[in-house]
Design an enzyme around this catalytic site. Sequence first.
Site, PDB file in Angstrom:
ATOM      1  CD  GLU A  20      40.669  59.632  57.360  1.00  0.00           C
ATOM      2  OE1 GLU A  20      40.490  60.833  57.672  1.00  0.00           O
ATOM      3  OE2 GLU A  20      41.199  58.807  58.130  1.00  0.00           O
ATOM      4  CE1 TYR A  51      37.976  56.007  63.221  1.00  0.00           C
ATOM      5  CE2 TYR A  51      35.674  55.359  63.025  1.00  0.00           C
ATOM      6  CZ  TYR A  51      36.633  56.283  63.393  1.00  0.00           C
ATOM      7  OH  TYR A  51      36.246  57.491  63.939  1.00  0.00           O
ATOM      8  CE  LYS A  69      34.968  60.030  65.745  1.00  0.00           C
ATOM      9  NZ  LYS A  69      35.851  59.376  66.752  1.00  0.00           N
ATOM     10  CG  ASN A 128      36.552  60.601  70.107  1.00  0.00           C
ATOM     11  OD1 ASN A 128      35.714  60.359  69.241  1.00  0.00           O
ATOM     12  ND2 ASN A 128      37.816  60.214  70.016  1.00  0.00           N
ATOM     13  CG  HIS A 146      37.678  61.166  61.875  1.00  0.00           C
ATOM     14  ND1 HIS A 146      38.593  60.231  62.303  1.00  0.00           N
ATOM     15  CD2 HIS A 146      38.036  61.501  60.598  1.00  0.00           C
ATOM     16  CE1 HIS A 146      39.459  60.002  61.318  1.00  0.00           C
ATOM     17  NE2 HIS A 146      39.151  60.764  60.276  1.00  0.00           N
TER      18      HIS A 146
HETATM   19  P1  DAT Z   1      41.785  59.755  66.563  1.00  0.00           P
HETATM   20  O1  DAT Z   1      40.280  59.705  66.421  1.00  0.00           O
HETATM   21  O2  DAT Z   1      42.199  60.813  67.550  1.00  0.00           O
HETATM   22  O3  DAT Z   1      42.515  59.822  65.259  1.00  0.00           O
HETATM   23  P2  DAT Z   1      42.553  56.960  66.655  1.00  0.00           P
HETATM   24  O4  DAT Z   1      42.667  57.016  65.180  1.00  0.00           O
HETATM   25  O5  DAT Z   1      43.712  56.423  67.419  1.00  0.00           O
HETATM   26  O6  DAT Z   1      42.208  58.396  67.283  1.00  0.00           O
HETATM   27  O7  DAT Z   1      41.287  56.087  67.048  1.00  0.00           O
HETATM   28  C1  DAT Z   1      40.089  56.205  66.322  1.00  0.00           C
HETATM   29  C2  DAT Z   1      38.942  56.214  67.295  1.00  0.00           C
HETATM   30  O8  DAT Z   1      38.881  54.977  67.977  1.00  0.00           O
HETATM   31  C3  DAT Z   1      39.060  57.267  68.395  1.00  0.00           C
HETATM   32  O9  DAT Z   1      38.542  58.512  67.981  1.00  0.00           O
HETATM   33  C4  DAT Z   1      38.293  56.659  69.502  1.00  0.00           C
HETATM   34  C5  DAT Z   1      38.509  55.170  69.330  1.00  0.00           C
HETATM   35  N1  DAT Z   1      39.597  54.683  70.186  1.00  0.00           N
HETATM   36  C6  DAT Z   1      40.923  54.862  69.989  1.00  0.00           C
HETATM   37  N2  DAT Z   1      41.637  54.286  70.958  1.00  0.00           N
HETATM   38  C7  DAT Z   1      40.732  53.723  71.793  1.00  0.00           C
HETATM   39  C8  DAT Z   1      40.830  52.985  73.003  1.00  0.00           C
HETATM   40  N3  DAT Z   1      42.013  52.684  73.565  1.00  0.00           N
HETATM   41  N4  DAT Z   1      39.678  52.569  73.598  1.00  0.00           N
HETATM   42  C9  DAT Z   1      38.468  52.849  73.063  1.00  0.00           C
HETATM   43  N5  DAT Z   1      38.313  53.557  71.908  1.00  0.00           N
HETATM   44  C10 DAT Z   1      39.421  53.984  71.304  1.00  0.00           C
HETATM   45 MG    MG Z   2      42.710  58.453  63.740  1.00  0.00          MG
END
Ligand code: DAT
Ligand code: MG
Length: 149
Positions: free
Chosen positions: A126, A49, A9, A112, A115
């Site tokens: 994706e 997303y 990212k 974080n 991805h």
């Molecule tokens: P991942 O990236 O581990 O697949 P995800 O698909 O649930 O996680 O979410 C996508 C991204 O969105 C994640 O990398 C960071 C952000 N995100 C997820 N949950 C969040 C939250 N509760 N608050 C802020 N950002 C969040």
């Molecule tokens: Mg995800």
Amino acid sequence: MQRTFVMVKPDGVQRGLVGKIINTFEQKGYKIAGLKLMQITRDLAENHYGEHRGKPFFEALVGYITSGPVVAMVLEGKDAVSAARNIMGATNPVQAAPGTVRGDYGIDIGRNVVHGSDSPESAEREINLFFSPEEIIEWQRTVDPWIYE
Ligand code: DAT
Ligand code: MG
């Protein structure tokens, strides 16, 4: 063999972590089948997303992922989807185990670093979203018999 989509990212690119992160997957034994530096458009971000549309963090997430270049890659190997997720660590870096990418390089959930696709179906979606077929290379890696029995 399975393919997955992994992305460094914008924070990872800005912080100079691209090489370290690619190396983490390479040294484990995953093969790079596609790799590029790119700027994500708002359209692509909202599509990628899409499952998070309407959530409170969606706008910030789209802003973050479009804020600078990312490094997109297709990784190939046995159980690539789940293995890449394990190597990346928990979504929230504060909870991610030491030794994982997020555990070693992140603090905030909104920064974080990486991805990775969460299922083989997401991986296919994706990969098609980020790569055209000719950008994915099928190649023989000569060390494979030393990685796979
Ligand atoms: P991942 O990236 O581990 O697949 P995800 O698909 O649930 O996680 O979410 C996508 C991204 O969105 C994640 O990398 C960071 C952000 N995100 C997820 N949950 C969040 C939250 N509760 N608050 C802020 N950002 C969040
Ligand atoms: Mg995800």
